[in-house]
Design a protein around this motif. Sequence first.
Motif, PDB file in Angstrom:
ATOM      1  N   VAL A 140       0.740  -1.250   0.044  1.00 55.00           N
ATOM      2  CA  VAL A 140      -0.012  -0.103  -0.042  1.00 55.00           C
ATOM      3  C   VAL A 140       0.800   1.229  -0.129  1.00 55.00           C
ATOM      4  O   VAL A 140       1.890   1.320   0.745  1.00 55.00           O
ATOM      5  N   VAL A 141       0.357   2.094  -0.844  1.00 57.70           N
ATOM      6  CA  VAL A 141       1.135   3.620  -0.979  1.00 57.70           C
ATOM      7  C   VAL A 141       0.280   4.650  -0.819  1.00 57.70           C
ATOM      8  O   VAL A 141      -0.583   4.658  -1.183  1.00 57.70           O
ATOM      9  N   ALA A 142       0.658   5.491   0.436  1.00 60.77           N
ATOM     10  CA  ALA A 142      -0.107   6.220   1.124  1.00 60.77           C
ATOM     11  C   ALA A 142       0.414   7.682   1.122  1.00 60.77           C
ATOM     12  O   ALA A 142       1.649   7.704   1.398  1.00 60.77           O
ATOM     13  N   ALA A 143      -0.460   9.006   1.128  1.00 60.14           N
ATOM     14  CA  ALA A 143       0.158  10.005   1.282  1.00 60.14           C
ATOM     15  C   ALA A 143      -0.011  10.382   2.805  1.00 60.14           C
ATOM     16  O   ALA A 143      -0.837  10.210   3.573  1.00 60.14           O
ATOM     17  N   ALA A 144       1.158  11.099   3.324  1.00 53.70           N
ATOM     18  CA  ALA A 144       1.142  11.620   4.857  1.00 53.70           C
ATOM     19  C   ALA A 144       1.899  12.693   4.878  1.00 53.70           C
ATOM     20  O   ALA A 144       3.201  12.824   4.737  1.00 53.70           O
ATOM     21  N   GLU A 145       1.309  13.829   5.198  1.00 48.94           N
ATOM     22  CA  GLU A 145       1.904  15.149   5.548  1.00 48.94           C
ATOM     23  C   GLU A 145       3.105  15.463   4.628  1.00 48.94           C
ATOM     24  O   GLU A 145       4.004  15.872   5.216  1.00 48.94           O
ATOM     25  N   GLY A 146       2.933  15.200   3.276  1.00 48.22           N
ATOM     26  CA  GLY A 146       3.887  15.790   2.443  1.00 48.22           C
ATOM     27  C   GLY A 146       5.062  14.786   2.038  1.00 48.22           C
ATOM     28  O   GLY A 146       5.790  15.190   1.284  1.00 48.22           O
ATOM     29  N   VAL A 147       4.730  13.479   2.562  1.00 50.30           N
ATOM     30  CA  VAL A 147       5.943  12.623   2.471  1.00 50.30           C
ATOM     31  C   VAL A 147       4.900  11.386   1.748  1.00 50.30           C
ATOM     32  O   VAL A 147       3.686  11.593   1.847  1.00 50.30           O
ATOM     33  N   THR A 148       5.672  10.090   1.281  1.00 47.65           N
ATOM     34  CA  THR A 148       4.934   9.087   0.967  1.00 47.65           C
ATOM     35  C   THR A 148       5.296   7.812   1.991  1.00 47.65           C
ATOM     36  O   THR A 148       6.409   7.721   2.249  1.00 47.65           O
TER      37      THR A 148
END
Length: 234
Positions: A83-91
């Motif tokens: 799973v690839v997710a976006a978080a607070e400007g990073v991946t």
Amino acid sequence: MQRQWYLIDDEGIHPLRPDGDDSDFWHHFNRGDDDAPWPPFNQVVVDASPTRTVEALLRTGPGLGLELEEVTDDPSRWEESLVVAAAEGVTVIGEPGIDIDEAVMAMPWAEELFGNLRCDGAFFGYDDRAKTLHLTRFKAGCYDFSWSDSLLPGPSYAMVFDEEGRCAEGDPRRFALKMLDMPETSPLLDRYQFVSHILAELGLETIRPELLDLPVTAVIATRIIGQAEREEST
């Protein structure tokens, strides 16, 4: 007899009240064997966009004997996938619910991924068998340091790399204390705080082993290619 504890710092002497607002002061240090805040997991955080990250995963996976298929549009196949997710400007890349012994996102792939992206980031996680926390930080795609600390017999080390790739090894506890700007002789160390501190510097403010509440940008199904299949493909 009732004992009174005091905290002495640069600002003076402060009484600590076990039954008052300071009762959780010592809770922030030296966690016990059975109070780990995280389940067993491995994750990667990269300072790159989700699009670039997925492209790099698809480029590097086959060289490690993995067959990859993007299944983002088919939620029925999300289980046991990357799973690839976006978080607070990073991946963030993880495998929620997968046993860490069966996880494909391990150090060999993380190393290839950072070398391909040439970005900052980290490979980190927790293994409950030896109560091991591990964190490897990359800068511009190269190793910066690799740290592991176990409460039971298991991997414990701190390795720092220079620009030439040479490595100096040291004590993991002293290394963590130094990175937290604490005296290296201090008996007070929250290992989880150390990992969280380093990841926050990279831009990951909250660690979510199961990637809950993060927007999923891509899901990639993985399969290990057998030797015969590899020979066929070549």
